[in-house]
Design a protein around this motif. Structure first.
Motif, short mmCIF file in Angstrom:
data_model
loop_
_atom_site.label_atom_id
_atom_site.label_comp_id
_atom_site.label_asym_id
_atom_site.label_seq_id
_atom_site.Cartn_x
_atom_site.Cartn_y
_atom_site.Cartn_z
N LEU A 115 32.89 45.83 32.58
CA LEU A 115 33.63 45.36 33.73
C LEU A 115 34.41 46.51 34.35
O LEU A 115 34.87 47.42 33.64
CB LEU A 115 34.57 44.23 33.34
N SER B 45 37.50 48.27 35.64
CA SER B 45 38.94 48.14 35.38
C SER B 45 39.61 49.49 35.60
O SER B 45 38.95 50.52 35.75
CB SER B 45 39.18 47.64 33.95
N HIS B 46 40.92 49.48 35.60
CA HIS B 46 41.68 50.72 35.78
C HIS B 46 41.54 51.60 34.53
O HIS B 46 41.35 51.08 33.42
CB HIS B 46 43.14 50.38 36.03
N PRO C 297 35.04 53.81 38.80
CA PRO C 297 35.77 53.91 37.52
C PRO C 297 35.77 55.36 37.02
O PRO C 297 34.77 56.06 37.13
CB PRO C 297 34.97 53.01 36.57
N SER D 138 45.19 55.29 38.18
CA SER D 138 44.28 55.19 39.32
C SER D 138 44.76 56.10 40.44
O SER D 138 45.97 56.23 40.68
CB SER D 138 44.20 53.74 39.81
N ARG E 227 35.78 47.25 45.66
CA ARG E 227 35.84 46.90 44.25
C ARG E 227 34.53 46.21 43.86
O ARG E 227 33.83 45.62 44.69
CB ARG E 227 37.02 45.97 43.95
N TRP F 136 32.62 43.80 40.47
CA TRP F 136 32.89 43.03 39.26
C TRP F 136 32.55 43.85 38.01
O TRP F 136 33.32 43.88 37.05
CB TRP F 136 32.08 41.73 39.26
N ASP G 266 41.83 39.38 40.92
CA ASP G 266 42.95 40.31 40.74
C ASP G 266 42.81 41.56 41.60
O ASP G 266 43.82 42.18 41.95
CB ASP G 266 43.06 40.72 39.27
N HIS G 267 41.59 41.95 41.95
CA HIS G 267 41.38 43.14 42.78
C HIS G 267 41.93 42.95 44.21
O HIS G 267 42.23 43.93 44.88
CB HIS G 267 39.89 43.48 42.87
#
Length: 289
Positions: free
Chosen positions: A84, A86-87, A96, A104, A121, A123, A165-166
């Motif tokens: 996934l 993510s930061h 990423p 980030s 972004r 998923w 959340d993004h």
């Protein structure tokens, strides 16, 4: 391969659960009251779902193992192979970073050539090079090139659930899928980006506009081209019909982000038509292995 004995045991348990849920209909109190009727409907729905799962057990879209319920898309084994997003990642294009210890920030590509979109972004991500057996890549290719449209809904639900959340800090007003050229649309039979966009719009309660953006030119497939050629290939390939997006924050949806050339050109067209900001959301993003 799934254990037949285990599958059989699961089926027996599901049958018992279905019978128990259906039996609950008999003992729901006063069925003439609104509450009683609501309980009847709930018990029937629950029993039907359990019975359906027993007769037609849901399976992992990649390895075909039996799943616990219809809401799942991948089994735990296949899901563990999907990374996934993510930061830490690029604050603009969402790439990423390999070093997970930092914060980030904008990547060098976005600093040198800032994109037209405000944020992109995805998923999940998978290796850019062909990687046989990667669950997300394989299922996405079955959906897109194998014309298995039924895979679009579960994949779109994964996007919607995993991407909130993004964009939680953004007031989005319209979802726009990346369009296909009419000739490509007739050949494929559906627009995979629209299928995904509808699931995102439904879950996030946003209107989906499949006609806001149109593709003016039939371009070569981007997968055949190096990065610089991809930008030239899609230049001025998109336009906006009317003033639908004027003053709006738009969520642009596509299936895969590779170089970003296509979504960047779409964002340029949307901004020219008066959109306030354009955000990009894709199911997957290719990364270096």
């Amino acid at each position: 391969m799934a254990d037949p004995q285990a599958a059989g045991n699961d089926g027996s348990l599901a049958d018992c659960g279905a019978l128990a849920a259906l039996a609950a209909v008999i003992d729901v109190g006063d069925q003439n009251s609104l509450l009683g009727r609501a309980r009847v409907r709930e018990a029937l729905s629950r029993g039907f779902d359990i019975l359906l799962n027993s007769l037609y057990p849901p399976r992992c879209r990649f390895c075909k193992r039996c799943l616990a319920n219809q809401a799942q898309t991948f089994c735990s084994g296949c899901r563990s192979k999907i990374r996934l997003v993510s930061h830490p990642l690029c604050a603009t294009c969402g790439r990423p970073f390999l070093d997970a210890s930092g914060d980030s920030h904008d990547c060098s590509a976005c600093i040198v050539r800032p994109p037209h979109f405000a944020r992109a972004r995805a998923w999940a991500c998978y290796p850019r090079d062909e990687h046989e057996g990667h669950p997300l890549r394989e299922v996405l290719q079955q959906f897109k090139y194998g014309r298995r449209v039924s895979l679009g809904k579960p994949l779109g639900r994964l996007m919607a659930e995993g991407g909130r959340d993004h964009f939680r800090d953004v007031h989005l007003e319209r979802v726009v899928p990346v369009p296909l050229h009419p000739r490509r649309l007739r050949w494929r039979g559906f627009n995979q980006s629209l299928v995904l966009a509808r699931e995102v719009g439904r879950a996030w309660e946003l209107p989906v506009d499949p006609f806001a953006l149109v593709r003016l030119k039939e371009t070569r497939p981007q997968t055949e081209l190096p990065e610089e050629e991809r930008r030239r290939n899609v230049r001025q390939a998109f336009a906006v019909e009317g003033a639908k997006v004027k003053g709006e924050s738009v969520l642009l949806v596509d299936d895969v982000y590779t170089s970003g050339a296509t979504v960047n050109e779409c964002a340029r067209a949307l901004l020219r038509a008066g959109a306030k900001e354009v955000y990009v959301f894709t199911l997957a993003r290719t990364v270096a292995a």
